[in-house]
Design an enzyme around this catalytic site. Structure first.
Site, PDB file in Angstrom:
ATOM      1  N   GLY A   1       0.775  -1.233   0.000  1.00  0.00           N
ATOM      2  CA  GLY A   1       0.000   0.000   0.000  1.00  0.00           C
ATOM      3  C   GLY A   1       0.805   1.280   0.000  1.00  0.00           C
ATOM      4  O   GLY A   1       0.323   2.315   0.450  1.00  0.00           O
TER       5      GLY A   1
ATOM      6  N   ASN B   1       1.626   2.994  -2.576  1.00  0.00           N
ATOM      7  CA  ASN B   1       0.970   3.932  -3.504  1.00  0.00           C
ATOM      8  C   ASN B   1      -0.300   4.503  -2.876  1.00  0.00           C
ATOM      9  O   ASN B   1      -0.603   5.682  -3.050  1.00  0.00           O
ATOM     10  CB  ASN B   1       0.657   3.220  -4.820  1.00  0.00           C
ATOM     11  CG  ASN B   1       1.882   3.159  -5.723  1.00  0.00           C
ATOM     12  OD1 ASN B   1       2.299   4.156  -6.274  1.00  0.00           O
ATOM     13  ND2 ASN B   1       2.475   1.996  -5.823  1.00  0.00           N
TER      14      ASN B   1
ATOM     15  N   LEU C   1      -3.267  -6.500  -7.787  1.00  0.00           N
ATOM     16  CA  LEU C   1      -2.851  -7.634  -8.633  1.00  0.00           C
ATOM     17  C   LEU C   1      -4.033  -8.504  -9.014  1.00  0.00           C
ATOM     18  O   LEU C   1      -3.863  -9.628  -9.479  1.00  0.00           O
ATOM     19  CB  LEU C   1      -1.772  -8.453  -7.914  1.00  0.00           C
ATOM     20  CG  LEU C   1      -0.491  -7.678  -7.594  1.00  0.00           C
ATOM     21  CD1 LEU C   1       0.482  -8.543  -6.822  1.00  0.00           C
ATOM     22  CD2 LEU C   1       0.143  -7.144  -8.871  1.00  0.00           C
TER      23      LEU C   1
ATOM     24  N   ASN D   1      -4.552   3.143 -13.356  1.00  0.00           N
ATOM     25  CA  ASN D   1      -3.577   2.171 -12.862  1.00  0.00           C
ATOM     26  C   ASN D   1      -2.196   2.808 -12.865  1.00  0.00           C
ATOM     27  O   ASN D   1      -1.900   3.685 -13.679  1.00  0.00           O
ATOM     28  CB  ASN D   1      -3.567   0.921 -13.763  1.00  0.00           C
ATOM     29  CG  ASN D   1      -2.611  -0.145 -13.256  1.00  0.00           C
ATOM     30  OD1 ASN D   1      -2.611  -0.482 -12.076  1.00  0.00           O
ATOM     31  ND2 ASN D   1      -1.751  -0.642 -14.134  1.00  0.00           N
TER      32      ASN D   1
ATOM     33  N   HIS E   1       1.689   1.707 -13.364  1.00  0.00           N
ATOM     34  CA  HIS E   1       2.529   0.580 -13.796  1.00  0.00           C
ATOM     35  C   HIS E   1       3.985   0.974 -13.573  1.00  0.00           C
ATOM     36  O   HIS E   1       4.395   2.084 -13.985  1.00  0.00           O
ATOM     37  CB  HIS E   1       2.267   0.246 -15.265  1.00  0.00           C
ATOM     38  CG  HIS E   1       3.080  -0.919 -15.743  1.00  0.00           C
ATOM     39  ND1 HIS E   1       2.812  -2.217 -15.360  1.00  0.00           N
ATOM     40  CD2 HIS E   1       4.180  -0.970 -16.529  1.00  0.00           C
ATOM     41  CE1 HIS E   1       3.724  -3.020 -15.904  1.00  0.00           C
ATOM     42  NE2 HIS E   1       4.568  -2.291 -16.612  1.00  0.00           N
TER      43      HIS E   1
ATOM     44  N   ASP F   1      -2.562  -3.186 -19.459  1.00  0.00           N
ATOM     45  CA  ASP F   1      -1.630  -2.051 -19.594  1.00  0.00           C
ATOM     46  C   ASP F   1      -1.702  -1.378 -20.966  1.00  0.00           C
ATOM     47  O   ASP F   1      -0.718  -0.854 -21.466  1.00  0.00           O
ATOM     48  CB  ASP F   1      -0.185  -2.520 -19.334  1.00  0.00           C
ATOM     49  CG  ASP F   1      -0.003  -3.066 -17.937  1.00  0.00           C
ATOM     50  OD1 ASP F   1       0.850  -3.948 -17.761  1.00  0.00           O
ATOM     51  OD2 ASP F   1      -0.749  -2.631 -17.037  1.00  0.00           O
TER      52      ASP F   1
ATOM     53  N   GLU G   1       6.392   6.508  -9.117  1.00  0.00           N
ATOM     54  CA  GLU G   1       5.014   6.098  -8.818  1.00  0.00           C
ATOM     55  C   GLU G   1       4.322   7.014  -7.828  1.00  0.00           C
ATOM     56  O   GLU G   1       3.188   7.485  -8.074  1.00  0.00           O
ATOM     57  CB  GLU G   1       5.001   4.669  -8.270  1.00  0.00           C
ATOM     58  CG  GLU G   1       5.444   3.629  -9.263  1.00  0.00           C
ATOM     59  CD  GLU G   1       5.445   2.254  -8.673  1.00  0.00           C
ATOM     60  OE1 GLU G   1       4.463   1.885  -8.021  1.00  0.00           O
ATOM     61  OE2 GLU G   1       6.435   1.533  -8.862  1.00  0.00           O
TER      62      GLU G   1
HETATM   63  C1  GRF Z   1       4.901  -2.361  -6.530  1.00  0.00           C
HETATM   64  O1  GRF Z   1       5.623  -3.288  -7.309  1.00  0.00           O
HETATM   65  C2  GRF Z   1       4.580  -1.173  -7.364  1.00  0.00           C
HETATM   66  O2  GRF Z   1       5.633  -0.927  -8.272  1.00  0.00           O
HETATM   67  C3  GRF Z   1       3.362  -1.612  -8.113  1.00  0.00           C
HETATM   68  O3  GRF Z   1       2.639  -2.436  -7.181  1.00  0.00           O
HETATM   69  C4  GRF Z   1       3.569  -2.970  -6.217  1.00  0.00           C
HETATM   70  C5  GRF Z   1       3.150  -2.741  -4.780  1.00  0.00           C
HETATM   71  O4  GRF Z   1       2.785  -1.429  -4.622  1.00  0.00           O
HETATM   72  N1  GRF Z   1       2.598  -0.491  -8.560  1.00  0.00           N
HETATM   73  P1  GRF Z   1       2.129  -0.919  -3.215  1.00  0.00           P
HETATM   74  O5  GRF Z   1       3.286  -0.686  -2.267  1.00  0.00           O
HETATM   75  O6  GRF Z   1       1.215  -2.026  -2.704  1.00  0.00           O
HETATM   76  O7  GRF Z   1       1.418   0.335  -3.562  1.00  0.00           O
END
Ligand code: GRF
Length: 200
Positions: A12, A14, A91, A108, A110, A151, A181
Protein backbone atom coordinates in the site's frame (compact mmCIF):
# COMPACT_ATOMS: atom_id res chain seq x y z
CA UNK A 1 -16.21 16.05 -4.73
CA UNK A 2 -15.33 12.88 -6.68
CA UNK A 3 -15.49 9.75 -4.56
CA UNK A 4 -12.48 7.52 -5.29
CA UNK A 5 -12.19 3.83 -4.46
CA UNK A 6 -8.65 2.42 -4.31
CA UNK A 7 -8.01 -1.26 -5.07
CA UNK A 8 -4.96 -2.78 -3.37
CA UNK A 9 -3.16 -6.10 -2.91
CA UNK A 10 0.07 -5.43 -1.04
CA UNK A 11 2.04 -3.00 1.10
CA UNK A 12 0.00 0.00 0.00
CA UNK A 13 2.82 2.49 -0.51
CA UNK A 14 0.97 3.93 -3.50
CA UNK A 15 -2.19 4.20 -1.38
CA UNK A 16 -0.10 5.97 1.26
CA UNK A 17 1.15 8.42 -1.36
CA UNK A 18 -2.49 9.15 -2.28
CA UNK A 19 -3.50 9.59 1.38
CA UNK A 20 -0.55 11.91 2.04
CA UNK A 21 -1.35 13.94 -1.09
CA UNK A 22 -4.99 14.18 0.04
CA UNK A 23 -3.89 15.51 3.43
CA UNK A 24 -1.80 18.14 1.63
CA UNK A 25 -4.81 19.13 -0.45
CA UNK A 26 -3.13 17.91 -3.63
CA UNK A 27 -5.83 15.53 -4.95
CA UNK A 28 -8.12 18.30 -6.21
CA UNK A 29 -11.77 17.23 -6.03
CA UNK A 30 -10.86 13.56 -5.52
CA UNK A 31 -11.60 12.12 -2.11
CA UNK A 32 -10.51 8.60 -1.17
CA UNK A 33 -13.55 7.06 0.52
CA UNK A 34 -13.10 3.31 0.02
CA UNK A 35 -10.26 0.76 -0.11
CA UNK A 36 -10.84 -2.76 -1.40
CA UNK A 37 -8.20 -5.48 -1.24
CA UNK A 38 -8.11 -8.88 -2.91
CA UNK A 39 -5.86 -10.08 -0.06
CA UNK A 40 -6.98 -9.87 3.57
CA UNK A 41 -3.36 -9.70 4.76
CA UNK A 42 -2.53 -6.63 2.67
CA UNK A 43 -0.85 -3.99 4.83
CA UNK A 44 -2.55 -1.43 2.62
CA UNK A 45 -5.73 -2.18 4.62
CA UNK A 46 -3.97 -1.06 7.82
CA UNK A 47 -2.98 2.17 6.10
CA UNK A 48 -6.60 2.80 5.12
CA UNK A 49 -7.94 1.98 8.60
CA UNK A 50 -5.38 4.34 10.17
CA UNK A 51 -7.06 7.08 8.12
CA UNK A 52 -10.59 6.00 9.05
CA UNK A 53 -11.34 4.91 5.50
CA UNK A 54 -13.94 2.16 4.94
CA UNK A 55 -12.33 -1.08 3.72
CA UNK A 56 -13.48 -4.35 2.19
CA UNK A 57 -11.79 -7.61 1.24
CA UNK A 58 -12.84 -9.62 -1.79
CA UNK A 59 -10.38 -12.42 -2.39
CA UNK A 60 -10.17 -15.12 -5.03
CA UNK A 61 -10.56 -17.62 -2.16
CA UNK A 62 -13.92 -16.05 -1.36
CA UNK A 63 -14.94 -15.93 -5.01
CA UNK A 64 -12.82 -18.07 -7.40
CA UNK A 65 -15.08 -17.55 -10.40
CA UNK A 66 -13.74 -14.54 -12.35
CA UNK A 67 -17.11 -13.38 -13.71
CA UNK A 68 -18.75 -13.63 -10.29
CA UNK A 69 -15.76 -11.84 -8.72
CA UNK A 70 -16.13 -9.04 -11.25
CA UNK A 71 -19.86 -8.75 -10.51
CA UNK A 72 -19.29 -8.71 -6.75
CA UNK A 73 -16.51 -6.11 -7.00
CA UNK A 74 -18.72 -3.95 -9.22
CA UNK A 75 -21.57 -4.22 -6.71
CA UNK A 76 -19.28 -3.23 -3.81
CA UNK A 77 -18.01 -0.18 -5.72
CA UNK A 78 -21.45 0.97 -6.83
CA UNK A 79 -23.11 0.37 -3.45
CA UNK A 80 -20.38 2.52 -1.97
CA UNK A 81 -21.01 5.24 -4.54
CA UNK A 82 -17.50 5.20 -5.96
CA UNK A 83 -17.20 7.50 -8.99
CA UNK A 84 -13.63 6.62 -9.97
CA UNK A 85 -11.40 3.63 -9.26
CA UNK A 86 -7.63 3.66 -8.67
CA UNK A 87 -5.59 0.45 -8.95
CA UNK A 88 -2.69 0.98 -6.52
CA UNK A 89 -0.54 -2.12 -6.58
CA UNK A 90 -3.67 -4.17 -7.30
CA UNK A 91 -2.85 -7.63 -8.63
CA UNK A 92 -6.44 -8.75 -9.17
CA UNK A 93 -8.44 -8.72 -12.36
CA UNK A 94 -10.73 -5.87 -13.37
CA UNK A 95 -13.42 -7.55 -15.46
CA UNK A 96 -15.87 -6.30 -18.05
CA UNK A 97 -18.59 -5.44 -15.51
CA UNK A 98 -16.32 -3.03 -13.63
CA UNK A 99 -14.88 -1.69 -16.89
CA UNK A 100 -18.38 -1.04 -18.23
CA UNK A 101 -19.50 0.65 -15.01
CA UNK A 102 -16.46 2.98 -14.97
CA UNK A 103 -15.57 3.81 -18.59
CA UNK A 104 -12.51 6.08 -18.67
CA UNK A 105 -12.73 6.26 -14.89
CA UNK A 106 -10.24 3.60 -13.79
CA UNK A 107 -6.57 4.50 -13.25
CA UNK A 108 -3.58 2.17 -12.86
CA UNK A 109 0.05 2.77 -11.93
CA UNK A 110 2.53 0.58 -13.80
CA UNK A 111 6.17 0.48 -12.65
CA UNK A 112 7.70 0.89 -16.12
CA UNK A 113 7.52 3.26 -19.11
CA UNK A 114 4.68 1.71 -21.14
CA UNK A 115 4.88 0.28 -23.86
CA UNK A 116 8.11 -1.16 -22.45
CA UNK A 117 8.00 -3.99 -19.93
CA UNK A 118 4.25 -4.22 -19.63
CA UNK A 119 1.47 -6.69 -20.33
CA UNK A 120 0.99 -10.23 -19.07
CA UNK A 121 3.52 -11.27 -16.44
CA UNK A 122 5.07 -7.82 -16.00
CA UNK A 123 4.17 -6.88 -12.43
CA UNK A 124 6.07 -6.18 -9.19
CA UNK A 125 9.72 -7.19 -9.18
CA UNK A 126 9.39 -9.04 -12.50
CA UNK A 127 9.31 -5.65 -14.23
CA UNK A 128 12.56 -4.46 -12.68
CA UNK A 129 14.26 -7.83 -13.23
CA UNK A 130 13.47 -7.53 -16.95
CA UNK A 131 14.69 -3.89 -17.08
CA UNK A 132 18.02 -4.89 -15.51
CA UNK A 133 18.34 -8.00 -17.68
CA UNK A 134 17.91 -5.85 -20.81
CA UNK A 135 20.57 -3.42 -19.61
CA UNK A 136 18.31 -0.36 -19.70
CA UNK A 137 19.79 2.92 -18.47
CA UNK A 138 16.41 4.54 -17.85
CA UNK A 139 13.11 3.17 -16.60
CA UNK A 140 10.21 4.78 -14.76
CA UNK A 141 6.47 4.58 -14.13
CA UNK A 142 3.26 5.16 -16.05
CA UNK A 143 -0.17 6.26 -14.87
CA UNK A 144 -2.78 5.16 -17.40
CA UNK A 145 -6.48 4.53 -17.84
CA UNK A 146 -7.53 0.89 -17.58
CA UNK A 147 -9.16 -0.80 -20.56
CA UNK A 148 -9.88 -4.45 -21.39
CA UNK A 149 -6.30 -5.08 -22.55
CA UNK A 150 -3.51 -5.37 -19.96
CA UNK A 151 -1.63 -2.05 -19.59
CA UNK A 152 -3.02 -0.82 -22.93
CA UNK A 153 -5.18 2.14 -21.88
CA UNK A 154 -4.46 5.82 -22.65
CA UNK A 155 -1.42 7.18 -20.82
CA UNK A 156 -1.99 10.14 -18.49
CA UNK A 157 1.48 10.67 -16.97
CA UNK A 158 4.93 9.11 -17.08
CA UNK A 159 8.12 9.83 -15.13
CA UNK A 160 11.62 8.54 -15.94
CA UNK A 161 14.08 7.20 -13.38
CA UNK A 162 17.79 6.41 -13.88
CA UNK A 163 19.00 2.83 -13.62
CA UNK A 164 22.28 2.90 -11.67
CA UNK A 165 25.27 0.56 -11.68
CA UNK A 166 24.84 -2.10 -9.05
CA UNK A 167 21.06 -1.80 -8.93
CA UNK A 168 19.26 -4.91 -7.77
CA UNK A 169 15.58 -5.38 -8.67
CA UNK A 170 14.69 -4.40 -5.10
CA UNK A 171 16.81 -1.23 -5.12
CA UNK A 172 15.45 -0.23 -8.53
CA UNK A 173 11.84 -0.94 -7.47
CA UNK A 174 12.22 1.31 -4.47
CA UNK A 175 13.69 4.13 -6.57
CA UNK A 176 10.91 3.82 -9.14
CA UNK A 177 8.30 3.93 -6.39
CA UNK A 178 9.88 6.89 -4.57
CA UNK A 179 10.83 8.97 -7.60
CA UNK A 180 8.05 8.08 -10.02
CA UNK A 181 5.01 6.10 -8.82
CA UNK A 182 4.36 8.07 -5.65
CA UNK A 183 4.80 11.32 -7.61
CA UNK A 184 2.64 10.70 -10.67
CA UNK A 185 -0.24 8.66 -9.23
CA UNK A 186 -1.62 11.47 -7.06
CA UNK A 187 -1.22 13.90 -9.96
CA UNK A 188 -3.07 11.54 -12.29
CA UNK A 189 -5.91 11.09 -9.77
CA UNK A 190 -6.21 14.89 -9.50
CA UNK A 191 -6.21 15.25 -13.30
CA UNK A 192 -8.95 12.67 -13.79
CA UNK A 193 -11.09 14.01 -10.93
CA UNK A 194 -10.83 17.56 -12.29
CA UNK A 195 -11.83 16.38 -15.74
CA UNK A 196 -14.81 14.55 -14.21
CA UNK A 197 -15.90 17.66 -12.31
CA UNK A 198 -15.71 19.75 -15.47
CA UNK A 199 -17.81 17.30 -17.47
CA UNK A 200 -20.45 16.80 -14.75
C1 GRF B 1 4.90 -2.36 -6.53
O1 GRF B 1 5.62 -3.29 -7.31
C2 GRF B 1 4.58 -1.17 -7.36
O2 GRF B 1 5.63 -0.93 -8.27
C3 GRF B 1 3.36 -1.61 -8.11
O3 GRF B 1 2.64 -2.44 -7.18
C4 GRF B 1 3.57 -2.97 -6.22
C5 GRF B 1 3.15 -2.74 -4.78
O4 GRF B 1 2.78 -1.43 -4.62
N1 GRF B 1 2.60 -0.49 -8.56
P1 GRF B 1 2.13 -0.92 -3.22
O5 GRF B 1 3.29 -0.69 -2.27
O6 GRF B 1 1.21 -2.03 -2.70
O7 GRF B 1 1.42 0.33 -3.56
Amino acid sequence: MVKAAVLVSGGGTNLQALLDAQERGELGPAHITYVVSNRKAAYALERARAHGIETAVLSKVMQPDLAAYDAQLCALLQEHGAQMVVLAGFLGIVGERVLAAYPGRILNIHPALIPSFCGKGFYGLHVHEAVLARGCKVTGATAHLVTAGVDEGPILLQKAVDVLDGDTPEILQRRVMEQAEWQILPRAVKMLAEEMEQTK
